[in-house]
Enzyme design. Sequence first.
Site, PDB file in Angstrom:
ATOM      1  N   GLU A  42      42.733  39.564  33.651  1.00 22.05           N
ATOM      2  CA  GLU A  42      42.947  39.866  35.193  1.00 22.05           C
ATOM      3  C   GLU A  42      44.191  39.399  35.637  1.00 22.05           C
ATOM      4  O   GLU A  42      44.196  39.107  37.170  1.00 22.05           O
ATOM      5  CB  GLU A  42      41.694  39.014  35.916  1.00 22.05           C
ATOM      6  CG  GLU A  42      40.306  39.754  35.703  1.00 22.05           C
ATOM      7  CD  GLU A  42      39.974  40.983  35.916  1.00 22.05           C
ATOM      8  OE1 GLU A  42      41.100  41.483  36.335  1.00 22.05           O
ATOM      9  OE2 GLU A  42      38.806  41.212  35.868  1.00 22.05           O
ATOM     10  N   HIS A  70      33.596  32.598  38.474  1.00 25.83           N
ATOM     11  CA  HIS A  70      32.556  33.402  38.520  1.00 25.83           C
ATOM     12  C   HIS A  70      31.270  32.260  38.962  1.00 25.83           C
ATOM     13  O   HIS A  70      30.243  32.069  38.141  1.00 25.83           O
ATOM     14  CB  HIS A  70      32.362  33.809  37.039  1.00 25.83           C
ATOM     15  CG  HIS A  70      33.203  34.914  36.580  1.00 25.83           C
ATOM     16  ND1 HIS A  70      33.062  35.480  35.185  1.00 25.83           N
ATOM     17  CD2 HIS A  70      34.023  35.400  37.286  1.00 25.83           C
ATOM     18  CE1 HIS A  70      34.145  36.358  35.410  1.00 25.83           C
ATOM     19  NE2 HIS A  70      34.693  36.444  36.312  1.00 25.83           N
ATOM     20  N   HIS A 102      40.247  32.267  40.560  1.00 32.18           N
ATOM     21  CA  HIS A 102      39.201  33.286  40.536  1.00 32.18           C
ATOM     22  C   HIS A 102      38.118  32.938  39.627  1.00 32.18           C
ATOM     23  O   HIS A 102      38.391  32.282  38.471  1.00 32.18           O
ATOM     24  CB  HIS A 102      39.917  34.518  39.619  1.00 32.18           C
ATOM     25  CG  HIS A 102      38.674  35.351  39.177  1.00 32.18           C
ATOM     26  ND1 HIS A 102      37.641  35.732  39.812  1.00 32.18           N
ATOM     27  CD2 HIS A 102      38.482  36.040  38.057  1.00 32.18           C
ATOM     28  CE1 HIS A 102      37.061  36.596  39.256  1.00 32.18           C
ATOM     29  NE2 HIS A 102      37.374  36.629  38.137  1.00 32.18           N
ATOM     30  N   HIS A 148      30.882  40.817  40.187  1.00 34.51           N
ATOM     31  CA  HIS A 148      31.889  40.206  39.178  1.00 34.51           C
ATOM     32  C   HIS A 148      32.141  38.616  39.690  1.00 34.51           C
ATOM     33  O   HIS A 148      31.729  37.788  38.915  1.00 34.51           O
ATOM     34  CB  HIS A 148      33.248  40.954  39.424  1.00 34.51           C
ATOM     35  CG  HIS A 148      34.452  40.328  38.677  1.00 34.51           C
ATOM     36  ND1 HIS A 148      35.630  41.113  38.516  1.00 34.51           N
ATOM     37  CD2 HIS A 148      34.430  39.181  37.883  1.00 34.51           C
ATOM     38  CE1 HIS A 148      36.385  40.202  37.570  1.00 34.51           C
ATOM     39  NE2 HIS A 148      35.743  39.392  37.357  1.00 34.51           N
TER      40      HIS A 148
HETATM   41 ZN   LIG Z   1      36.398  37.624  36.395  1.00 35.80          ZN
END
Ligand SMILES: [Zn+2]
Length: 215
Positions: free
Chosen positions: A76, A97, A95, A159
């Site tokens: 990513e 989750h 980032h 996501h």
């Molecule tokens: Zn991700």
Amino acid sequence: MTIEEMRQTVHAWTKQSYAEHLFAGTSGNLSAYDADSGIMVITPTSRPYETILPEDMVAMKLDGTVLEGKWKPSSEWRLHAELYKAFPEAGAVVHTHSPYATGFAVAHQPIPCILIEMVPFLGGGVPLADYATPGTNEVGTYAAAAMQGGHYGCLMANHGAVAIGKDLEQAHIRAVYIEDAARICAYAKGIGTVHTMSEENIQDMIRVAAENAKK
Ligand SMILES: [Zn+2]
């Protein structure tokens, strides 16, 4: 900051974020960016966070050119690069989750501005970015579009979540507050009606904070 210092910092905040369950397995990724040198240091792809070392971090340019690193950068990396291009004041991207925030991302629901902390730490509510195929530039451009208007982070449909900051300390605390807001909003939904903060409440907070800062 030298690449070595950036590696140490990215590594330290990655270990902390993993310990805080902001992501699981090898998902999630963090980076720091030095606008003067144009160098981004980012977590590598598919390396276990339990044993990850500072030297595993990858130094690269925003165009994808890898400068130093034993491993490939996070798949990513384009998300990070697009956010640095869209927000020149950003020096770090986290980032995650994290489960409650990702729950809202799966439900395709932004998190409304429901808590006082969300005003200074997140710029209000947490918007939802449209779904984009992982690994594409769109993951980043859609996130940047959702964050227009003074938001410091957003949800990414089906996501996860992402936050920016001037450094990793700031981006990390914003990622923590996104998850905190999502969890509390989920609790409130289970208890009864979710009352969002009014625009008047928000503007009063901004005004009082500015007045107190002058004293
Ligand atoms: Zn991700």
